[in-house]
Design a protein around this motif. Sequence first.
Motif, PDB file in Angstrom:
ATOM      1  N   ASP A  27      58.054  45.226  68.536  1.00  0.00           N
ATOM      2  CA  ASP A  27      57.505  43.874  68.435  1.00  0.00           C
ATOM      3  C   ASP A  27      56.016  43.849  68.803  1.00  0.00           C
ATOM      4  O   ASP A  27      55.420  44.888  69.123  1.00  0.00           O
ATOM      5  CB  ASP A  27      58.326  42.880  69.257  1.00  0.00           C
ATOM      6  N   ALA A  28      55.409  42.675  68.770  1.00  0.00           N
ATOM      7  CA  ALA A  28      53.977  42.518  69.034  1.00  0.00           C
ATOM      8  C   ALA A  28      53.601  42.918  70.455  1.00  0.00           C
ATOM      9  O   ALA A  28      52.446  43.235  70.731  1.00  0.00           O
ATOM     10  CB  ALA A  28      53.554  41.079  68.759  1.00  0.00           C
ATOM     11  N   ASN A  29      54.565  42.925  71.371  1.00  0.00           N
ATOM     12  CA  ASN A  29      54.313  43.307  72.756  1.00  0.00           C
ATOM     13  C   ASN A  29      54.651  44.770  73.036  1.00  0.00           C
ATOM     14  O   ASN A  29      54.682  45.187  74.193  1.00  0.00           O
ATOM     15  CB  ASN A  29      55.105  42.406  73.707  1.00  0.00           C
ATOM     16  N   GLY A  30      54.944  45.517  71.983  1.00  0.00           N
ATOM     17  CA  GLY A  30      55.240  46.932  72.139  1.00  0.00           C
ATOM     18  C   GLY A  30      56.659  47.236  72.585  1.00  0.00           C
ATOM     19  O   GLY A  30      56.962  48.368  72.954  1.00  0.00           O
ATOM     20  N   ARG A  31      57.546  46.248  72.545  1.00  0.00           N
ATOM     21  CA  ARG A  31      58.932  46.457  72.951  1.00  0.00           C
ATOM     22  C   ARG A  31      59.768  46.874  71.745  1.00  0.00           C
ATOM     23  O   ARG A  31      59.752  46.203  70.718  1.00  0.00           O
ATOM     24  CB  ARG A  31      59.501  45.184  73.557  1.00  0.00           C
ATOM     25  N   PRO A  32      60.520  47.973  71.876  1.00  0.00           N
ATOM     26  CA  PRO A  32      61.342  48.425  70.751  1.00  0.00           C
ATOM     27  C   PRO A  32      62.625  47.624  70.623  1.00  0.00           C
ATOM     28  O   PRO A  32      63.111  47.038  71.591  1.00  0.00           O
ATOM     29  CB  PRO A  32      61.657  49.873  71.117  1.00  0.00           C
ATOM     30  N   ARG A  33      63.143  47.600  69.421  1.00  0.00           N
ATOM     31  CA  ARG A  33      64.468  47.032  69.165  1.00  0.00           C
ATOM     32  C   ARG A  33      65.167  47.985  68.204  1.00  0.00           C
ATOM     33  O   ARG A  33      64.618  48.349  67.174  1.00  0.00           O
ATOM     34  CB  ARG A  33      64.365  45.648  68.546  1.00  0.00           C
ATOM     35  N   SER A  34      66.396  48.351  68.547  1.00  0.00           N
ATOM     36  CA  SER A  34      67.187  49.263  67.718  1.00  0.00           C
ATOM     37  C   SER A  34      68.297  48.506  67.024  1.00  0.00           C
ATOM     38  O   SER A  34      68.773  47.487  67.508  1.00  0.00           O
ATOM     39  CB  SER A  34      67.809  50.363  68.583  1.00  0.00           C
ATOM     40  N   ARG A  35      68.708  49.024  65.900  1.00  0.00           N
ATOM     41  CA  ARG A  35      69.820  48.467  65.143  1.00  0.00           C
ATOM     42  C   ARG A  35      70.411  49.597  64.314  1.00  0.00           C
ATOM     43  O   ARG A  35      69.779  50.628  64.129  1.00  0.00           O
ATOM     44  CB  ARG A  35      69.346  47.320  64.253  1.00  0.00           C
ATOM     45  N   ILE A  36      71.609  49.408  63.825  1.00  0.00           N
ATOM     46  CA  ILE A  36      72.249  50.395  62.959  1.00  0.00           C
ATOM     47  C   ILE A  36      72.064  49.934  61.513  1.00  0.00           C
ATOM     48  O   ILE A  36      72.375  48.789  61.176  1.00  0.00           O
ATOM     49  CB  ILE A  36      73.750  50.538  63.294  1.00  0.00           C
ATOM     50  N   LEU A  37      71.551  50.824  60.684  1.00  0.00           N
ATOM     51  CA  LEU A  37      71.314  50.517  59.270  1.00  0.00           C
ATOM     52  C   LEU A  37      71.861  51.641  58.402  1.00  0.00           C
ATOM     53  O   LEU A  37      72.230  52.704  58.887  1.00  0.00           O
ATOM     54  CB  LEU A  37      69.813  50.316  59.009  1.00  0.00           C
ATOM     55  N   HIS A  38      71.856  51.390  57.113  1.00  0.00           N
ATOM     56  CA  HIS A  38      72.492  52.267  56.130  1.00  0.00           C
ATOM     57  C   HIS A  38      71.490  52.561  55.004  1.00  0.00           C
ATOM     58  O   HIS A  38      71.600  51.995  53.927  1.00  0.00           O
ATOM     59  CB  HIS A  38      73.718  51.515  55.614  1.00  0.00           C
ATOM     60  N   PRO A  39      70.505  53.420  55.255  1.00  0.00           N
ATOM     61  CA  PRO A  39      69.533  53.725  54.191  1.00  0.00           C
ATOM     62  C   PRO A  39      70.133  54.604  53.091  1.00  0.00           C
ATOM     63  O   PRO A  39      71.099  55.337  53.310  1.00  0.00           O
ATOM     64  CB  PRO A  39      68.433  54.499  54.921  1.00  0.00           C
ATOM     65  N   ILE A  40      69.532  54.515  51.927  1.00  0.00           N
ATOM     66  CA  ILE A  40      69.815  55.455  50.846  1.00  0.00           C
ATOM     67  C   ILE A  40      68.467  56.094  50.499  1.00  0.00           C
ATOM     68  O   ILE A  40      67.446  55.413  50.462  1.00  0.00           O
ATOM     69  CB  ILE A  40      70.491  54.768  49.636  1.00  0.00           C
ATOM     70  N   TRP A  41      68.473  57.399  50.318  1.00  0.00           N
ATOM     71  CA  TRP A  41      67.230  58.151  50.105  1.00  0.00           C
ATOM     72  C   TRP A  41      67.153  58.691  48.692  1.00  0.00           C
ATOM     73  O   TRP A  41      68.173  59.053  48.101  1.00  0.00           O
ATOM     74  CB  TRP A  41      67.150  59.294  51.121  1.00  0.00           C
ATOM     75  N   GLU A  42      65.929  58.762  48.182  1.00  0.00           N
ATOM     76  CA  GLU A  42      65.671  59.300  46.840  1.00  0.00           C
ATOM     77  C   GLU A  42      64.602  60.381  46.935  1.00  0.00           C
ATOM     78  O   GLU A  42      63.511  60.129  47.454  1.00  0.00           O
ATOM     79  CB  GLU A  42      65.157  58.204  45.912  1.00  0.00           C
ATOM     80  N   TRP A  43      64.932  61.544  46.438  1.00  0.00           N
ATOM     81  CA  TRP A  43      64.000  62.666  46.366  1.00  0.00           C
ATOM     82  C   TRP A  43      63.909  63.079  44.908  1.00  0.00           C
ATOM     83  O   TRP A  43      64.920  63.433  44.289  1.00  0.00           O
ATOM     84  CB  TRP A  43      64.491  63.830  47.225  1.00  0.00           C
ATOM     85  N   ASP A  44      62.708  63.001  44.334  1.00  0.00           N
ATOM     86  CA  ASP A  44      62.536  63.326  42.918  1.00  0.00           C
ATOM     87  C   ASP A  44      61.860  64.677  42.708  1.00  0.00           C
ATOM     88  O   ASP A  44      61.452  65.009  41.597  1.00  0.00           O
ATOM     89  CB  ASP A  44      61.757  62.218  42.203  1.00  0.00           C
ATOM     90  N   GLY A  45      61.736  65.466  43.765  1.00  0.00           N
ATOM     91  CA  GLY A  45      61.066  66.755  43.674  1.00  0.00           C
ATOM     92  C   GLY A  45      59.610  66.680  44.100  1.00  0.00           C
ATOM     93  O   GLY A  45      58.974  67.708  44.339  1.00  0.00           O
ATOM     94  N   THR A  46      59.084  65.478  44.213  1.00  0.00           N
ATOM     95  CA  THR A  46      57.695  65.265  44.633  1.00  0.00           C
ATOM     96  C   THR A  46      57.600  64.255  45.763  1.00  0.00           C
ATOM     97  O   THR A  46      56.900  64.460  46.747  1.00  0.00           O
ATOM     98  CB  THR A  46      56.834  64.763  43.441  1.00  0.00           C
ATOM     99  N   ASP A  47      58.300  63.121  45.615  1.00  0.00           N
ATOM    100  CA  ASP A  47      58.229  62.031  46.580  1.00  0.00           C
ATOM    101  C   ASP A  47      59.606  61.739  47.176  1.00  0.00           C
ATOM    102  O   ASP A  47      60.619  61.842  46.491  1.00  0.00           O
ATOM    103  CB  ASP A  47      57.707  60.756  45.915  1.00  0.00           C
ATOM    104  N   LEU A  48      59.598  61.349  48.442  1.00  0.00           N
ATOM    105  CA  LEU A  48      60.816  60.950  49.138  1.00  0.00           C
ATOM    106  C   LEU A  48      60.643  59.514  49.603  1.00  0.00           C
ATOM    107  O   LEU A  48      59.641  59.186  50.253  1.00  0.00           O
ATOM    108  CB  LEU A  48      61.063  61.852  50.350  1.00  0.00           C
ATOM    109  N   PHE A  49      61.603  58.663  49.245  1.00  0.00           N
ATOM    110  CA  PHE A  49      61.609  57.272  49.685  1.00  0.00           C
ATOM    111  C   PHE A  49      63.004  56.903  50.122  1.00  0.00           C
ATOM    112  O   PHE A  49      63.988  57.387  49.576  1.00  0.00           O
ATOM    113  CB  PHE A  49      61.189  56.321  48.546  1.00  0.00           C
ATOM    114  N   GLY A  50      63.074  56.028  51.102  1.00  0.00           N
ATOM    115  CA  GLY A  50      64.337  55.466  51.525  1.00  0.00           C
ATOM    116  C   GLY A  50      64.366  53.997  51.190  1.00  0.00           C
ATOM    117  O   GLY A  50      63.318  53.342  51.111  1.00  0.00           O
TER     118      GLY A  50
END
Length: 161
Positions: A27-50
């Motif tokens: 956050d703006a005060n430097g305090r972290p917040r954690s959560r559980i998420l479900h990313p999907i990743w794409e690798w095309d041989g050059t770029d990696l994005f989630g």
Amino acid sequence: MTSLDQIAPAFVGMAHSIVWASAATVDANGRPRSRILHPIWEWDGTDLFGWIATVPSPVKRAHLAVHPEMSVSYWTSTHDTCSAECLVEWYTDDETCTAVWNKFAKGPEPVGYDPKIIPMWSGGPTSDEFAALRLSPYRLRVMPGAVMTKGEGAPLVWTSS
């Protein structure tokens, strides 16, 4: 240092086998917040994005407005771990949200799932309760559990230049 083309396939393979990640924003005060998420990743041989399908909550919006970064960490009981430190972009336009919805709906097991199972997304990918986050990693780390438990091998680490 490991190159992206060496680490990206290992990262995607491990992340997709574990599926759920602990993700942290700050956050703006430097305090972290954690959560559980479900990313999907794409690798095309050059770029990696989630991609993360998410509710555009006020907390996530506020955190990412001041610090558009996210740390994503995966762990499994065999002590396989991988992490990505990423720049994050919000997408709320219908075209991108529909594309991300479909990435999950048509994704490979076990990372793919039908987004319709989330009650707040009953309005589909163009509803106000659905948004997409694009993750652009600037640091990756992959460590098979045997590195820690048996001293076999070493973690793979990549950092963008």
